[in-house]
Design an enzyme around this catalytic site. Structure first.
Site, PDB file in Angstrom:
ATOM      1  N   ASP A   2      -2.211   0.810   7.095  1.00  0.00           N
ATOM      2  CA  ASP A   2      -1.532   0.624   5.809  1.00  0.00           C
ATOM      3  C   ASP A   2      -1.049  -0.822   5.639  1.00  0.00           C
ATOM      4  O   ASP A   2      -1.041  -1.345   4.525  1.00  0.00           O
ATOM      5  CB  ASP A   2      -0.342   1.587   5.705  1.00  0.00           C
ATOM      6  CG  ASP A   2      -0.748   3.002   6.043  1.00  0.00           C
ATOM      7  OD1 ASP A   2      -1.016   3.774   5.114  1.00  0.00           O
ATOM      8  OD2 ASP A   2      -0.824   3.323   7.246  1.00  0.00           O
ATOM      9  N   GLU A  18      -1.345  -1.521  -4.576  1.00  0.00           N
ATOM     10  CA  GLU A  18      -2.603  -0.789  -4.679  1.00  0.00           C
ATOM     11  C   GLU A  18      -2.406   0.446  -5.536  1.00  0.00           C
ATOM     12  O   GLU A  18      -1.412   1.159  -5.413  1.00  0.00           O
ATOM     13  CB  GLU A  18      -3.110  -0.382  -3.288  1.00  0.00           C
ATOM     14  CG  GLU A  18      -4.466   0.290  -3.339  1.00  0.00           C
ATOM     15  CD  GLU A  18      -5.076   0.529  -1.973  1.00  0.00           C
ATOM     16  OE1 GLU A  18      -5.857   1.486  -1.856  1.00  0.00           O
ATOM     17  OE2 GLU A  18      -4.776  -0.236  -1.039  1.00  0.00           O
ATOM     18  N   ASP A  59       0.880  -1.164   0.000  1.00  0.00           N
ATOM     19  CA  ASP A  59       0.000   0.000   0.000  1.00  0.00           C
ATOM     20  C   ASP A  59       0.920   1.216   0.000  1.00  0.00           C
ATOM     21  O   ASP A  59       1.443   1.606   1.038  1.00  0.00           O
ATOM     22  CB  ASP A  59      -0.889  -0.003   1.244  1.00  0.00           C
ATOM     23  CG  ASP A  59      -1.793   1.222   1.318  1.00  0.00           C
ATOM     24  OD1 ASP A  59      -2.147   1.776   0.259  1.00  0.00           O
ATOM     25  OD2 ASP A  59      -2.143   1.630   2.443  1.00  0.00           O
TER      26      ASP A  59
END
Length: 163
Positions: free
Chosen positions: A140, A67, A7
């Site tokens: 995260d 992501e 992420d």
């Protein structure tokens, strides 16, 4: 198959490592790379590159799921996050030729069955699917694990000819 989920961020880069074996998801590690707001933009990007490269060297993932960027209103923050994401993508591409990108909608949909799921729903499913005692922190890291899970489940479908 060892999957590294990432992420990307400017202040925090979440990561999660899972093993996917015959439909079973096994958590290996998760955490975050954090940069200090006291550092210059360049120093922060260099720190992200160095630590992501070290992580990749240690983990030796078979595949990486990152992501895609999503931001609403603050363009200045969005630009810095995009820069950090570029550093992450370049670092990953140099060390692993199997790099996949997923939108937040794809990740939420795959992990929870609902593309508009709340963050708490995603965290619950990450914890449940990986049989963890606690919700991964920081958020995260949970998001990075969700990206890895999304990839594992998507890869299984692709291998079975479902996608």
């Amino acid at each position: 198959m060892r999957i590294l989920g990432i992420d990307p961020g400017y202040a925090i880069v979440g990561y999660g490592i899972i093993e996917s074996e015959n439909g079973k998801l096994i958590p290996l590690d998760y955490g975050a790379i954090e940069t200090s707001s006291k550092l210059s933009t360049t120093a922060r990007l260099l720190q992200i590159e160095k630590q992501v490269t070290e992580l990749l060297s240690e983990v030796k993932p078979d595949e990486i799921a990152v992501e895609e960027l999503f931001f609403n209103t603050n363009i200045t923050t969005g630009i810095k996050v995009a820069q950090a994401r570029g550093v992450v993508l370049l670092s990953c591409a140099k060390m692993c030729d199997k790099l996949f990108e997923y939108t937040p909608l794809q990740i939420k949909s795959t992990v929870t069955g609902n593309g508009t799921a709340a963050k708490t729903q995603v965290q619950y499913m990450v914890r449940s699917l990986l049989r963890l005692k606690e919700t991964p922190k920081p958020d995260d890291a949970a998001d990075a694990l969700a990206a890895a899970i999304c990839h594992a489940l998507s890869a299984q479908g692709i291998k079975r000819g479902l996608k």
